[in-house]
Motif scaffolding. Structure first.
Motif, PDB file in Angstrom:
ATOM      1  N   LYS A 770       0.848  -1.192   0.000  1.00  0.00           N
ATOM      2  CA  LYS A 770       0.000   0.000   0.000  1.00  0.00           C
ATOM      3  C   LYS A 770       0.877   1.232   0.000  1.00  0.00           C
ATOM      4  O   LYS A 770       1.880   1.283   0.708  1.00  0.00           O
ATOM      5  CB  LYS A 770      -0.909  -0.002   1.228  1.00  0.00           C
ATOM      6  CG  LYS A 770      -1.989  -1.077   1.152  1.00  0.00           C
ATOM      7  CD  LYS A 770      -3.098  -0.800   2.138  1.00  0.00           C
ATOM      8  CE  LYS A 770      -4.097  -1.923   2.241  1.00  0.00           C
ATOM      9  NZ  LYS A 770      -4.999  -2.025   1.125  1.00  0.00           N
ATOM     10  N   ASN A 797      -4.497   0.378  -4.840  1.00  0.00           N
ATOM     11  CA  ASN A 797      -3.883   0.034  -3.553  1.00  0.00           C
ATOM     12  C   ASN A 797      -3.225   1.229  -2.891  1.00  0.00           C
ATOM     13  O   ASN A 797      -2.069   1.174  -2.472  1.00  0.00           O
ATOM     14  CB  ASN A 797      -2.882  -1.112  -3.745  1.00  0.00           C
ATOM     15  CG  ASN A 797      -2.945  -2.079  -2.585  1.00  0.00           C
ATOM     16  OD1 ASN A 797      -3.759  -1.895  -1.670  1.00  0.00           O
ATOM     17  ND2 ASN A 797      -2.100  -3.076  -2.604  1.00  0.00           N
ATOM     18  N   ASN A 799      -3.440   3.730   0.241  1.00  0.00           N
ATOM     19  CA  ASN A 799      -4.074   3.785   1.554  1.00  0.00           C
ATOM     20  C   ASN A 799      -4.294   5.216   2.037  1.00  0.00           C
ATOM     21  O   ASN A 799      -5.106   5.473   2.888  1.00  0.00           O
ATOM     22  CB  ASN A 799      -3.293   2.967   2.584  1.00  0.00           C
ATOM     23  CG  ASN A 799      -1.865   3.444   2.675  1.00  0.00           C
ATOM     24  OD1 ASN A 799      -1.458   4.331   1.900  1.00  0.00           O
ATOM     25  ND2 ASN A 799      -1.118   2.880   3.594  1.00  0.00           N
TER      26      ASN A 799
END
Length: 943
Positions: A770, A797, A799
């Motif tokens: 991430k 992906n 975060n």
RNA sequence: GGGCAAUUAGCUCAGUUGGUUAGAGCGUCUCGGUGACAUCGAGAAGGUCAAAGGUUCAAAUCCUUUAUUGCCCACCA
């Protein structure tokens, strides 16, 4: 619902339900045309317009092949589309008895199995065998057609040789006879000695072969040489033709020679004819009126005697001394021998010529004079406004009453029609329509009776011949609609009134002349109108290598085999996709498998939706005006907009017969837009409207797909709990004028997401890792800020996502120089892979050890933070270094080549030099130590 | 001999009246077992649009010529 779609479980059951429902029959259809401009949809009309296609009847000589599968796919597509549009839709099935072809197949079969010929068997027994055979193949064909999913009205099924059609054929013959269109006459016909029958001109095929051209004189007294490839026919010569302009022979024209030719006396007149080619052979030709079309014409013009040399068995006729009874080959040898002995043969020359052969059995055609029935195409007919069949058939096309798709076939049709000769319709075979003509047995002067019913009394004998199979096929459009019973006193009634003229004839272009032209003529004669408005001509289905499929080559694909393997929908889709009207297309199992995969994808799309979405009980009626009351997200607006456009496009394409294009757009939407994006969005973006939208799009998407892939769409439709058949649902309509801004904005978000995925992949960032992203969005700040969740969740992906306003007014170059990263660190300049040739600005990557910079466009830049994995990065760099070293080597080699420097344009040389420089810079960038510089040194150098 | 068509990525083909950076499927390469789908997903590489000339601000697209391939028609006695 299983994980993968298994067609075999559903297809037969669905077909039975359809058939049972009665909706294949237009009489049972709820009709009414949906008017696109009226949003409420249906305009119910009791007398909705009809849409009719009469299925081109397959020959019952064999089971269906892939070409038929293609015909079915295209026609069923059009039929289902129009049915859903609200037309009273009729697709009428049937089969063709294919007289001569069928008899040949059965004869061959019997000879193979029992060693008997038809003469051994006799007419009655042979016909019995034929019927046995045709019942079998007919059943197979009908089974196969159902397997394809064809929505044919079986209640109207016809056969070109059933009682109703027999009646029609007799009536037609009588009508044409009475109108003077059909006549009996002696003319040169194409005779097949094996089939023992005449053939129409277009049933003759040509095969190129080597032949010997003999140059000879008839005898010593004859003044000049002629040339021939068939000396045996010279026994029947009655003239010698030369070109009028030919100085060599001018003086002989008009003279008559009585001579002895190899023991047979000939009376030869020297005639002049324009057709004679002075440069071919000896420049003079022996005229054999009985065995050559051209010679026959000359004989008519010059009033020459006609001497038949070869009889129907292919042997020399009676009255030719020792030659009589010999085969043509034997006679030829005898004559050549005599010519040689008498020193009359001047030379033999090998030439290539076209041999005419029978299209059914391949036997060499013998042109010979014979008394046959003909359809006069040039005879003026009262009921056709004193025009001939030919003229009328040309006129309707020229006036645009009948249109060809693609248009270029109109020219071919007209060329053919304009050169059409009288059509020989009698055949000397046993299986076929009997000629409704009787002759009085006893009388010497033959009394003739022509009528639908046999004359009373015993002393009549029926004409032993049968009719050309195209005579009954030519009537197919109206005979299937009940003619002559539905045509009384010049008025159409019943089905003929409702469905004639039909809207479309769809068939292979190969039979444009054989079939289409005849249907037009016969319909004009019998019903007084065109049989169809449009003629869609499809190409041939070739094998993987572009070769015609044939039994002998063994490269054919059996439709049933592949249906069992991949399902009927996949087969249909592969027929429709990638093929355009009039063009041949290739078929392979790989292609079908590809569409099988798509069908499965559609299955899973609906599986996901039906499993995750509670069925909404109220009727989902979304349109764009109502949208305003919904709380729609960007993605919702985007997909609804796209789908609306899709409806318009697909409808439009179908109307224009761009089936492949329509399918391609549907596939693109279904897979790329709906499944890959919208469904992914729906996994985390949960609003009330989402379910409704998902159902709305899926249901309407199924409608759009239904004409292409009826089985799976109907299956899903019923799995979704719908009671009524999808088959008779109303076609979705296109809502005009929608806002396109949401679409554009979503595309922009898509671009950002793709750019991030791209950067991850290019930089070998581990999929599970991430990372944080900073987006400098410029004027799109609000948009990006609002759609952060999309960017984070759609396989990027990420975060943590930060959006920044970042004014970008400067050029890329300036930016590169002045750029301050958000982390306040100086980025190390380097070139992306694309940077080699030209500075591709988009997606140009800039990175230092901790950060990747992605440029989407002038306004949007993305920084991926913490993206690097040192080890992976090093591997990537090493790989790149090797690539670069190779490239540099090649470039240096090229630039040191004097020829190149001299001859190549200056700018090209410059480009190559530039490229080399860039490579070297990049290499230094990646691996400073390879040049012996320390990192610090390199930094100084590069300034 | 006359006519019709085709020539675009390794393969099969789209490309609608000329208009952004020529598209898709398959195949190839890299990566990925993520709750709809491995018959899958994410990404990449790959094109002098057969050749030459012309028209145009602009050509894969229109015109001319050429080459190669396929088909149709006619036909040589």
């Amino acid at each position: 619902m299983d994980k993968t779609y298994n067609p075999q479980i559903y297809e037969d059951e669905i077909y039975q339900k359809w058939e049972k429902s009665g909706f294949f029959n237009p009489d049972n259809l709820p009709c009414g045309i949906r008017n696109a401009t009226i949003q409420q949809g249906l305009l119910c009309e009791k007398n909705a317009p009809t849409y009719t296609i009469i299925f081109p009847p397959p020959n019952i000589t064999a089971k269906l092949h892939i070409g038929h599968a293609s015909v079915i796919s295209i026609e069923d597509l059009m039929i289902r589309y129009h049915r859903m549009k609200g037309y009273r839709t009729l697709w009428l099935p049937g089969t063709d008895h294919a007289a001569i072809a069928t008899q040949n197949v059965v004869e061959k079969k019997i000879f193979k199995e029992q060693g008997l010929t038809r003469h051994d068997l006799g007419k009655e027994k042979l016909l019995k065998e034929v019927w046995k055979f045709l019942k079998q193949t007919q059943a197979t064909i009908l089974h196969q057609t159902r397997k394809m999913g064809a929505s044919l009205d079986w209640s109207r099924e016809a056969f070109t040789f059933d009682d109703q059609r027999k009646k029609a054929v007799s009536q037609m013959f009588v009508d044409m006879y009475e109108a003077g269109v059909i006549y009996k006459g002696e003319r040169i016909v194409n005779w097949c000695p094996r089939c023992h029958s005449t053939l129409a001109d277009d049933e003759v095929e040509y095969k190129e072969q080597k032949a010997i051209l003999y140059f000879f004189k008839y005898n010593k007294d004859f003044p000049f040489t002629i040339a021939t490839t068939r000396p045996e026919t010279k026994l029947g010569d009655t003239a010698v033709a030369v070109n009028l302009k030919d100085e060599r022979y001018k003086k002989y024209i008009g003279k008559i020679y009585e001579i002895d030719f190899c023991g047979v006396s000939l009376k030869l007149k020297i005639i002049a004819d324009r057709e004679v080619d002075m440069n071919f052979g000896a420049g003079a030709l022996g005229v054999t009126p009985a065995h050559s079309m051209i010679d026959w014409k000359m004989a008519e013009e010059n009033d020459l005697e006609i001497k038949k040399v070869i009889n129907e068995d292919g042997n020399i006729h009676q009255g030719f001394e020792k030659y009589s009874g010999k085969t043509a080959q034997e006679a030829r040898k005898m004559i050549v021998k005599i010519l040689k002995e008498q020193n009359l043969l001047e030379k033999e020359e090998e030439i290539s010529n076209n041999l005419s052969i029978c299209y059914r059995c391949g036997t060499v055609i013998e042109p010979l004079p014979s008394k046959q029935w003909f359809v006069a195409v040039d005879k003026k007919i009262k009921k056709l406004e004193n025009k001939s069949l030919k003229e009328k058939a040309i006129e309707v096309v020229k006036k645009g009453e009948i249109k060809f798709i693609p248009e270029r076939f109109e020219k071919r049709y007209l060329d053919w029609m304009e050169n059409l000769h009288d059509w020989c319709i009698s055949r000397q075979i046993w299986f076929g329509h009997e000629i409704p003509v009787w002759y009085k047995k006893t009388q010497k002067q033959k009394e003739i009776y022509v009528g639908v019913e046999a004359p009373e009394g015993d002393n009549w004998i029926q004409d032993p011949d049968t009719l050309d199979t195209w005579f009954s096929s030519g009537m197919w459009i109206f005979s299937t609609l009940g003619w002559p019973d539905t045509f009384q006193n010049g008025k159409k009634i019943g089905d003929l009134a409702r469905f004639h003229p039909t809207q479309m004839l769809e068939t292979c272009y190969e039979i444009l002349t054989l079939w289409v032209s005849r249907m037009i003529m016969m319909s004009l004669f019998a019903v007084g109108e065109i049989p169809f408005e449009k003629v869609y001509l499809q190409g041939t289905i070739l094998d993987k290598n572009g070769k015609k499929m044939s039994k002998s080559k063994g490269n054919g694909i059996d439709p049933i085999d592949i249906i069992e393997k991949f399902g009927a929908d996949a087969v249909r889709l592969s027929m429709l996709m990638g093929s355009t009207p009039g063009n041949d297309s290739r078929m392979s199992e790989e292609k079908i498998a590809g569409y099988r995969n798509f069908v499965n994808k559609l299955w899973n799309i609906s599986r996901y939706i039906t499993h995750n979405v509670e069925r909404i009980t109220h009727n989902v009626k979304l349109n764009f005006e109502q949208n305003l009351s919904y709380k729609l997200t960007l993605a919702d607006k985007w997909i609804l907009n796209k789908f609306n456009v899709l409806i318009g496009d697909v409808t439009n394409d179908l109307e224009k017969y761009n089936f492949s294009q329509a399918g391609e757009k549907l596939r693109e939407f279904t897979w790329n837009d709906f499944a890959d994006w919208y469904l992914e969005v729906s996994k985390f973006e949960k609003n009330k409207e989402k379910n409704e939208i998902l159902i709305y799009i899926l249901e309407n998407l199924l409608k759009l797909w239904h004409p292409f892939i009826p089985f799976i769409t109907e299956t899903i439709w019923s799995e979704m709990g719908n009671k009524q058949f999808l088959m008779i649902e109303k076609w979705p309509f296109y809502a005009k004028a929608t806002e396109s801004k949401p679409s554009y904005n979503f595309e922009l978000i898509k671009e950002i997401i793709i750019a991030i995925r791209n950067a991850r992949s290019e930089n070998k960032i581990e999929p599970n890792k991430k990372i944080k992203a900073i987006i400098c969005a410029g004027k799109y700040f609000d948009l990006v800020e609002e759609n952060k969740e999309l960017i984070k969740n759609l396989k990027t992906n990420i975060n943590e996502l930060e959006t920044q306003k970042h004014k970008n007014t400067k050029t890329q170059k300036q930016k590169n120089q002045e750029f301050k990263s958000p982390l306040d660190k100086e980025p190390v300049p380097s070139l992306s892979r694309e940077g080699l040739g030209d500075f591709k600005q988009e997606n140009q990557l800039k990175h230092d050890n901790k950060m990747i910079r992605v440029v989407v466009d002038d306004d949007i830049e993305i920084y991926l933070i913490g993206a690097k994995d040192e080890e992976k990065e090093q591997m990537r760099i090493n790989k790149r270094i090797i690539e670069l070293e190779k490239l540099i080597l090649n470039l240096e080699k090229k630039l040191s080549n004097k020829e190149f420097i001299k001859k190549a344009p200056a700018n090209i040389v410059e480009k190559e030099k530039e490229k080399l420089k860039l490579c070297q810079v990049e290499l230094k960038n990646l691996n400073p130590s390879s040049f012996g510089f320390s990192e610090n040194n390199f930094k100084k150098m590069s300034k």
